[in-house]
Scaffold this motif. Structure first.
Motif, short mmCIF file in Angstrom:
data_model
loop_
_atom_site.label_atom_id
_atom_site.label_comp_id
_atom_site.label_asym_id
_atom_site.label_seq_id
_atom_site.Cartn_x
_atom_site.Cartn_y
_atom_site.Cartn_z
N TYR A 183 22.88 67.07 16.22
CA TYR A 183 22.92 66.15 15.37
C TYR A 183 23.73 65.03 16.01
O TYR A 183 23.65 64.03 15.34
CB TYR A 183 23.96 67.04 14.37
N LEU A 184 24.17 65.01 16.57
CA LEU A 184 25.34 63.73 16.98
C LEU A 184 24.93 63.45 18.86
O LEU A 184 24.49 64.72 19.13
CB LEU A 184 27.17 64.80 17.23
N ARG A 185 25.21 62.38 19.65
CA ARG A 185 24.71 62.01 20.16
C ARG A 185 26.35 61.02 20.81
O ARG A 185 27.63 60.75 20.29
CB ARG A 185 24.12 61.14 21.05
N GLU A 186 26.59 61.07 21.94
CA GLU A 186 28.04 60.44 22.15
C GLU A 186 27.43 58.98 23.28
O GLU A 186 26.48 58.53 23.21
CB GLU A 186 28.46 60.75 24.61
N VAL A 187 27.63 57.71 22.08
CA VAL A 187 27.45 56.78 22.24
C VAL A 187 27.90 55.74 22.77
O VAL A 187 29.49 55.70 22.64
CB VAL A 187 27.02 55.72 20.69
N TYR A 188 27.45 55.49 23.47
CA TYR A 188 28.33 54.52 25.14
C TYR A 188 28.29 52.39 24.60
O TYR A 188 27.32 52.97 24.67
CB TYR A 188 28.47 54.57 26.20
N TYR A 189 28.89 52.20 24.35
CA TYR A 189 28.74 50.52 23.48
C TYR A 189 29.90 49.53 23.90
O TYR A 189 30.74 50.29 24.13
CB TYR A 189 28.28 50.70 21.89
N SER A 190 29.17 48.59 24.03
CA SER A 190 30.27 46.81 23.58
C SER A 190 30.87 46.48 22.27
O SER A 190 29.39 46.14 21.94
CB SER A 190 30.35 46.56 25.34
N VAL A 191 31.82 45.30 22.01
CA VAL A 191 32.18 44.96 21.16
C VAL A 191 32.03 43.36 21.88
O VAL A 191 34.06 43.29 21.95
CB VAL A 191 32.40 45.68 20.24
N GLY B 68 28.55 59.65 17.26
CA GLY B 68 27.40 58.82 16.38
C GLY B 68 26.34 59.82 16.16
O GLY B 68 25.86 60.63 16.96
N TRP B 69 25.63 59.49 14.91
CA TRP B 69 24.63 60.22 14.48
C TRP B 69 23.47 58.27 14.24
O TRP B 69 24.28 57.61 13.61
CB TRP B 69 24.57 61.17 13.55
N GLN B 70 21.96 58.56 14.29
CA GLN B 70 21.36 57.13 13.44
C GLN B 70 21.85 58.23 11.86
O GLN B 70 21.43 59.30 11.97
CB GLN B 70 20.30 57.51 14.46
N ASN B 71 21.25 56.55 11.27
CA ASN B 71 20.77 56.62 9.67
C ASN B 71 18.78 56.58 10.03
O ASN B 71 18.89 56.61 10.58
CB ASN B 71 21.48 55.98 9.18
N GLY B 72 19.08 56.11 9.02
CA GLY B 72 17.41 56.25 8.41
C GLY B 72 16.99 55.34 8.72
O GLY B 72 15.76 54.56 9.05
N LEU B 73 17.53 53.84 9.22
CA LEU B 73 17.24 52.40 9.56
C LEU B 73 17.35 51.97 10.89
O LEU B 73 17.19 50.79 11.74
CB LEU B 73 17.87 51.11 8.77
N GLY B 74 17.80 53.58 11.77
CA GLY B 74 17.92 53.48 12.45
C GLY B 74 19.70 52.65 13.47
O GLY B 74 20.05 52.21 15.23
N GLY B 75 20.39 52.26 12.48
CA GLY B 75 21.45 51.72 13.55
C GLY B 75 22.47 53.40 13.25
O GLY B 75 21.69 54.45 12.90
N TRP B 76 23.59 53.16 14.20
CA TRP B 76 24.32 54.66 14.39
C TRP B 76 25.52 54.12 14.23
O TRP B 76 26.42 53.08 13.84
CB TRP B 76 24.34 54.57 15.84
N GLU B 77 25.50 55.67 13.30
CA GLU B 77 27.47 55.80 12.90
C GLU B 77 28.13 56.37 13.90
O GLU B 77 27.47 56.92 14.30
CB GLU B 77 27.02 56.86 11.41
#
Length: 315
Positions: free
Chosen positions: A149-157, A171-180
């Motif tokens: 259900y989850l993925r490791e999400v690597y991101y920059s801010v 992280g996991w994706q929601n119905g609009l493609g966003g990553w929680e």
């Protein structure tokens, strides 16, 4: 007077309609064909998303009213009791503008740090490749069931005026493609906020406030076949209730706090097949808190601190 002039052109061009709706408490239910769909906030009888926003063009259309326009037209429709100037000043105050006089367009990055272009998702990987993420999930007691259900999400801010930071989280994706995304020190959403749905049985639905609670449930009931709906925010209670209408039975696993009890109450009133299952983690604020307590028995729960009834569960 000239100094009291409202610059309508700058107001239209400088106001993010989607962000304005979010500030007013409205989030999209789905995305289709480049448009965002909401339950109409201009009518009380909307049962399916019929208020759409073209994010690129910054315009809206309410199919139930057969009416639409720019953000200025929305303000007039949303605050019908105000005259034109009052409605524009109300719009400016909610949009974060200065009030009167020319209104400069604001860069998107300054509006909401976790929206494009302030963040970049570098890549996602399966759970298990980053020790810090696995340790975090292990501390929450749900590492065993997390990988599907989850993925490791690597991101920059990049916050305004600061250097870009390289980050990682579960992280996991929601119905609009966003990553929680969740980590030891951060809880947020990259992109559009929405619910997450996990397909299962077409007749039964389990509803949770957060993914950690869902994973705690999967840990306890690995053979469960119900579809699952994770709200990711109680702000999505109304669309969740509408979605649950397609199911014969609905099990509720909300928090033992004011908003959670209120959400359960609304569900129970709206759906004859809804059942509150929160007694499973009675004595704890939420399902995952009980799971954490099971691996660290010395950890005191929030509700125990409040001297609420405690009931242990044999695993």
């Amino acid at each position: 007077m000239e100094e009291n002039r409202i610059d309508l052109k700058s107001l239209k061009e400088g106001t993010d309609l989607v962000l304005l709706l979010s500030k007013l408490g409205f989030e999209p239910i789905k995305r289709s064909g480049g448009e965002l769909f909401y339950l109409s906030m201009l009518r009380d009888n909307d049962t399916s998303p019929s208020f759409c926003v073209n994010e690129k063009l910054g315009i809206w259309y309410d199919h139930g009213l057969a009416k639409g326009g720019t953000v200025v037209d929305f303000a007039l429709a949303y605050w019908p009791g105000l005259d034109f100037r009052q409605a524009m000043e109300k719009l400016i105050s909610h949009a974060g503008g200065s009030g009167l006089g020319p209104l400069a367009a604001r860069p998107r990055q300054a509006e909401l740090p976790m929206r494009h272009p302030s963040y970049l998702i570098r890549e996602t990987r399966p759970i298990g490749t980053k020790a810090a993420i696995s340790d975090f999930l292990s501390g929450r007691g749900i590492l065993k069931v997390a990988p599907p259900y989850l993925r490791e999400v690597y991101y920059s801010v990049k916050k305004e005026g600061e250097k870009r930071m390289e980050l990682f989280a579960a992280g996991w994706q929601n119905g609009l493609g966003g990553w929680e995304v969740r980590s030891k020190n951060f809880k947020g959403c990259l992109g559009k906020k929405s619910m997450s749905f996990i397909s299962g049985s077409g007749s039964s639905l389990a509803v949770f406030e957060g993914m950690m609670d869902f994973l705690s449930w999967k840990l306890d009931y690995p053979q469960a076949t119900s579809s699952a709906l994770i709200l990711n925010s109680v702000a999505f209670l109304k669309p969740a209730i509408l979605m649950a209408g397609d199911y014969h039975s609905v099990e509720l696993y909300f928090d033992h706090d004011l908003s959670g009890r209120k959400a359960s109450g609304e569900f129970l009133k709206s759906h004859s097949g809804a059942v509150d299952r929160s007694e499973i983690y009675r004595g704890y604020n939420d399902y995952n808190e009980m799971t954490q307590h099971s691996i660290s028995p010395g950890k005191q729960s929030i509700t125990q601190k409040e001297n609420l009834p405690f009931k242990s569960k044999t695993r």
